[in-house]
Write an enzyme that holds these catalytic residues in place. Sequence first.
Site, short mmCIF file in Angstrom:
data_model
loop_
_atom_site.label_atom_id
_atom_site.label_comp_id
_atom_site.label_asym_id
_atom_site.label_seq_id
_atom_site.Cartn_x
_atom_site.Cartn_y
_atom_site.Cartn_z
N SER A 101 -90.39 39.08 39.55
CA SER A 101 -90.45 37.96 38.59
C SER A 101 -91.89 37.61 38.21
CB SER A 101 -89.80 36.73 39.23
OG SER A 101 -90.12 35.57 38.52
N GLU A 132 -92.89 34.77 38.02
CA GLU A 132 -93.29 33.63 38.85
C GLU A 132 -94.22 34.08 39.98
OE1 GLU A 132 -92.70 30.22 38.83
OE2 GLU A 132 -91.78 30.34 36.85
N TYR A 163 -89.94 30.14 45.84
CA TYR A 163 -89.28 31.24 45.12
C TYR A 163 -90.27 32.36 44.82
CZ TYR A 163 -87.32 33.71 41.05
OH TYR A 163 -86.89 34.67 40.16
N THR A 211 -84.27 26.00 29.34
CA THR A 211 -83.84 26.38 27.99
C THR A 211 -82.39 26.01 27.74
OG1 THR A 211 -83.29 28.57 28.84
CG2 THR A 211 -85.44 28.32 27.75
P1 NAP Z 1 -78.75 33.80 38.33
O1 NAP Z 1 -77.96 33.62 37.08
O2 NAP Z 1 -79.23 32.59 39.06
O3 NAP Z 1 -77.90 34.69 39.35
C1 NAP Z 1 -78.23 34.79 40.69
C2 NAP Z 1 -77.14 35.58 41.39
O4 NAP Z 1 -77.49 35.72 42.79
C3 NAP Z 1 -75.76 34.92 41.36
O5 NAP Z 1 -74.80 35.90 41.06
C4 NAP Z 1 -75.59 34.43 42.80
O6 NAP Z 1 -74.25 34.38 43.23
C5 NAP Z 1 -76.32 35.54 43.55
N1 NAP Z 1 -76.61 35.18 44.93
C6 NAP Z 1 -77.18 34.03 45.40
N2 NAP Z 1 -77.23 34.06 46.75
C7 NAP Z 1 -76.70 35.25 47.14
C8 NAP Z 1 -76.47 35.86 48.40
N3 NAP Z 1 -76.77 35.25 49.56
N4 NAP Z 1 -75.89 37.08 48.44
C9 NAP Z 1 -75.55 37.71 47.29
N5 NAP Z 1 -75.74 37.19 46.05
C10 NAP Z 1 -76.30 35.97 45.98
O7 NAP Z 1 -80.03 34.73 38.05
P2 NAP Z 1 -80.36 35.64 36.76
O8 NAP Z 1 -81.03 34.81 35.74
O9 NAP Z 1 -79.18 36.46 36.42
O10 NAP Z 1 -81.50 36.58 37.38
C11 NAP Z 1 -81.19 37.81 38.04
C12 NAP Z 1 -82.32 38.15 38.99
O11 NAP Z 1 -83.52 38.30 38.25
C13 NAP Z 1 -82.62 37.11 40.05
O12 NAP Z 1 -83.04 37.78 41.22
C14 NAP Z 1 -83.77 36.31 39.48
O13 NAP Z 1 -84.54 35.70 40.48
C15 NAP Z 1 -84.51 37.42 38.76
N6 NAP Z 1 -85.32 37.00 37.61
C16 NAP Z 1 -84.75 36.28 36.62
C17 NAP Z 1 -85.51 35.92 35.51
C18 NAP Z 1 -84.92 35.13 34.37
O14 NAP Z 1 -85.67 34.64 33.53
N7 NAP Z 1 -83.60 35.04 34.26
C19 NAP Z 1 -86.87 36.32 35.43
C20 NAP Z 1 -87.40 37.09 36.46
C21 NAP Z 1 -86.61 37.44 37.54
P3 NAP Z 1 -73.37 33.01 43.15
O15 NAP Z 1 -72.82 32.97 41.77
O16 NAP Z 1 -72.33 33.22 44.22
O17 NAP Z 1 -74.30 31.87 43.44
#
Ligand code: NAP
Length: 331
Positions: free
Chosen positions: A133, A135, A157, A198
């Site tokens: 990320s 971040e 994070y 957002t």
């Molecule tokens: P998100 O919508 O918050 O999804 C996070 C996922 O992680 C959810 O499916 C959640 O499951 C799962 N999770 C949480 N705890 C877990 C555990 N103990 N074991 C297995 N799964 C678990 O995130 P996103 O926006 O799709 O982002 C995907 C990834 O990219 C993340 O790692 C995030 O940090 C990274 N990222 C995102 C962005 C962005 O702008 N979106 C930018 C950079 C990096 P539940 O539904 O059960 O909670």
Amino acid sequence: MPTALITGITGQDGSYLAEHLLSQGYAVHGMIRGQANPKRPLIEAMLPDVQVVEGDLLDQASLINVVQDAQPDEIYNLGAISFVPLSWNQAELTAETTGLGVLRMLEAIRLVTGASRSRSDGANGIKFYQASSSEMFGKVRESPQTERTPFYPRSPYGVAKVYGHYITVNYRESYDLFACNGILFNHESPRRGVDFVTRKLSLGAARIKLGKQNELLMGNLASKRDWGYAPDFVRAMHMMLQQEEADDYVIGTGEYHSGNEFAELAFKHVGLDCGDYIKSDPRFMRPAEVDHLLADASKAREKLGWEPSVDFQELVRIMVEADLQAEAKAS
Ligand code: NAP
């Protein structure tokens, strides 16, 4: 038919990536956590061709079982505690899930494939994508940020993501795993969680327009982010795993905008002035802020041929329109 395993299938990126991989002819396994997870029926209805499997990034044995059963060619580790403000309140859980969870998945790959330090023929089986990320750059050391910019995370994070990043590099170098980090800058969509800035703004603008809400309480809107469109970004994840060699890539649009700009556009789209409705609330301020993040994605453009297809104005329009339609239907 290639097989992929996605952790975080219930999240924003998980669903878009599953759709993309299915369209490319993959068999897709999506990992969910917990007993009787209420999101399971939603995922099964939305993605009927995905095989849902149960596992948890906090539980090593469950990951070994999932990898053993799915026998994937590619693993995309998207699961994480991903909401930055929450990471201060649940710092240890964030470290365990977002940081050590990456190690557990790498260990599962190592154990299932028998990858070893003595093997250097590139045949150590499963390809691995880690969701790193922007971040991690936090209090930025240079601008824009590239793959070589030093990290200075400003939240639990961000710190956990730095661990996940370097343990992925370390396993690539130690065990000859095909393991890549995608250093993704913010990417948004109508599927973004409702707590994220957002989506809070697009949903707030839609609900206020429809008379369902009178005001919107927000934290700091002065920070600038490089905001892209999530379906563009999941394409980049897949591209990284199709290269000859595993590597790390920055993915972002190369433009940044403040939360205030997002708010102005979102409210303008529904014919309102955001200044009349948005109130600042200290409860939503971060203890340590990241002021601006801006991607230099030249490497991804040159080596992967990746380009974003949606600009900032279009992103805001897509999100507000989707929330307007969903909220109008719900009333
Ligand atoms: P998100 O919508 O918050 O999804 C996070 C996922 O992680 C959810 O499916 C959640 O499951 C799962 N999770 C949480 N705890 C877990 C555990 N103990 N074991 C297995 N799964 C678990 O995130 P996103 O926006 O799709 O982002 C995907 C990834 O990219 C993340 O790692 C995030 O940090 C990274 N990222 C995102 C962005 C962005 O702008 N979106 C930018 C950079 C990096 P539940 O539904 O059960 O909670």
